[in-house]
Motif scaffolding. Sequence first.
Motif, PDB file in Angstrom:
ATOM      1  N   ARG A   4      99.630  30.529 -60.225  1.00 31.25           N
ATOM      2  CA  ARG A   4      99.844  30.189 -58.577  1.00 31.25           C
ATOM      3  C   ARG A   4     100.161  31.102 -58.052  1.00 31.25           C
ATOM      4  O   ARG A   4     100.532  32.711 -57.825  1.00 31.25           O
ATOM      5  N   TYR A  45      82.129  24.064 -58.871  1.00 30.41           N
ATOM      6  CA  TYR A  45      82.779  21.612 -58.957  1.00 30.41           C
ATOM      7  C   TYR A  45      81.563  21.493 -58.318  1.00 30.41           C
ATOM      8  O   TYR A  45      81.169  20.467 -58.897  1.00 30.41           O
ATOM      9  N   ASN A 299      87.027  18.369 -64.879  1.00 32.99           N
ATOM     10  CA  ASN A 299      88.285  18.407 -64.605  1.00 32.99           C
ATOM     11  C   ASN A 299      89.272  19.985 -64.830  1.00 32.99           C
ATOM     12  O   ASN A 299      90.427  20.112 -64.022  1.00 32.99           O
ATOM     13  N   TYR A 300      88.271  20.477 -65.660  1.00 26.75           N
ATOM     14  CA  TYR A 300      89.181  21.725 -65.678  1.00 26.75           C
ATOM     15  C   TYR A 300      89.184  23.211 -64.151  1.00 26.75           C
ATOM     16  O   TYR A 300      90.521  23.056 -63.806  1.00 26.75           O
ATOM     17  N   LYS A 302      88.673  21.674 -61.077  1.00 23.37           N
ATOM     18  CA  LYS A 302      88.972  20.712 -60.177  1.00 23.37           C
ATOM     19  C   LYS A 302      91.035  21.006 -60.347  1.00 23.37           C
ATOM     20  O   LYS A 302      91.624  21.155 -59.337  1.00 23.37           O
ATOM     21  N   ASN A 303      91.379  21.497 -61.730  1.00 24.25           N
ATOM     22  CA  ASN A 303      92.640  21.247 -61.650  1.00 24.25           C
ATOM     23  C   ASN A 303      93.350  23.091 -61.085  1.00 24.25           C
ATOM     24  O   ASN A 303      94.505  22.477 -60.730  1.00 24.25           O
ATOM     25  N   LEU A 306      93.278  22.048 -57.541  1.00 24.43           N
ATOM     26  CA  LEU A 306      94.668  21.208 -56.749  1.00 24.43           C
ATOM     27  C   LEU A 306      95.901  22.255 -57.009  1.00 24.43           C
ATOM     28  O   LEU A 306      96.371  22.204 -55.969  1.00 24.43           O
ATOM     29  N   GLU A 307      95.915  23.517 -58.676  1.00 24.42           N
ATOM     30  CA  GLU A 307      97.193  23.831 -58.097  1.00 24.42           C
ATOM     31  C   GLU A 307      97.344  24.908 -57.557  1.00 24.42           C
ATOM     32  O   GLU A 307      98.560  25.010 -56.735  1.00 24.42           O
ATOM     33  N   GLU A 313      92.644  16.188 -53.577  1.00 26.72           N
ATOM     34  CA  GLU A 313      92.052  15.050 -54.319  1.00 26.72           C
ATOM     35  C   GLU A 313      91.209  13.988 -53.109  1.00 26.72           C
ATOM     36  O   GLU A 313      90.125  13.644 -53.365  1.00 26.72           O
TER      37      GLU A 313
END
Length: 372
Positions: A4, A45, A299-300, A302-303, A306-307, A313
Amino acid sequence: MIFRISRSCFSSISVKLPSFKVHHLELDQLPQTATTTSAELLAYYKSMQLQRRMEIACDNLYKQRLIRGFLHLADGQESIYEGLHAGLTFDDCVITAYRDHCIALLRGDTPHQIIAEMMAKQTGSTKGKGGSMHYYKKATNFYGGHGIVGAQIPLGTGLAFAQKYLKKPNVTLIMFGDGAANQGQLYEAANMAQLWHLPAIYFIENNLFGMGTSIDRASANTKFYTRGDVIPGIQIDGNNVFQVRETLKFAKKHCLEKGPIFIEAMTYRYHGHSMSDPGVTYRTREEVQQQRKTRDCINYVKNIILENKVADEHQLEEIDNTAQNEIDIAVEQAKVDPVPPSTELTTDVYVDNQNHFIRGILYKDSILPKSQ
């Protein structure tokens, strides 16, 4: 798996890569992390969403009988194609089997050209003559698209030979599935590649099933990355776009300096082998859903987005809608496009049709050499 960072410096994002398995290599030779940016993440993405929605649209068109013949879909494996696109250049050659639509997209064809080709329309990539399994684009060194299991492997080795003969600083990515990994021609070709130190990357898309047969039932040695014997090999997570990308960068450098390499990318297809395969007679629906839930390659990404607060979203949903709209437009256009005229049967047979006799359906429609 993700480091992060704050919004103020998220233009550079470091991602920890999954562990590798290696054969005749040392683990410390391979990268442990990959670096990306916000723009790159969003591009990955969007591209993978476009690939998936194109494949799902083709599924629907097939069920409507607007696509006929063979159709092999690759939804679930998009990170492999995105990774190869990011890790190589258009000066590097790519050759594959029949699960080839996404590679065609990334090598320069449009969704409309790809879908129209499958619908046998004149506006398709090859005027509707090739169909699902035979995309090809010489301008970006994409050499197919091959319907015979394993047939592309010696052809790809020949491309690598040409690159070395011409002293080009490029490699050939030779893609095939776990089912084709038992073909004798792979080992004949790989043996020659090692003897001559050709810049050949033998890339196995291991989605665990060759048609409907699990790798455990079909292969005595399921460690496909070791199949090259004296040729080095790497096993990676094919659902991780960054590991695919970084491995191909490493493999390109290795091939140009030392010769061929094997890469086994562990992945999973959501559809059956082809449209004639429901995909649930040799695996359960629950298994497929579990793969979607825990290992989905989109989704990997995407995460990570988002993180790291690259987008929220709502913004990702807008990207999804844009991708879907692009595919919807391509489908509707392909539906009204014309089919090839019968005269196309005698075109593109030879490099120069006018110097050869080509028999038409009727003799009067035949093409006679200029000299006659």
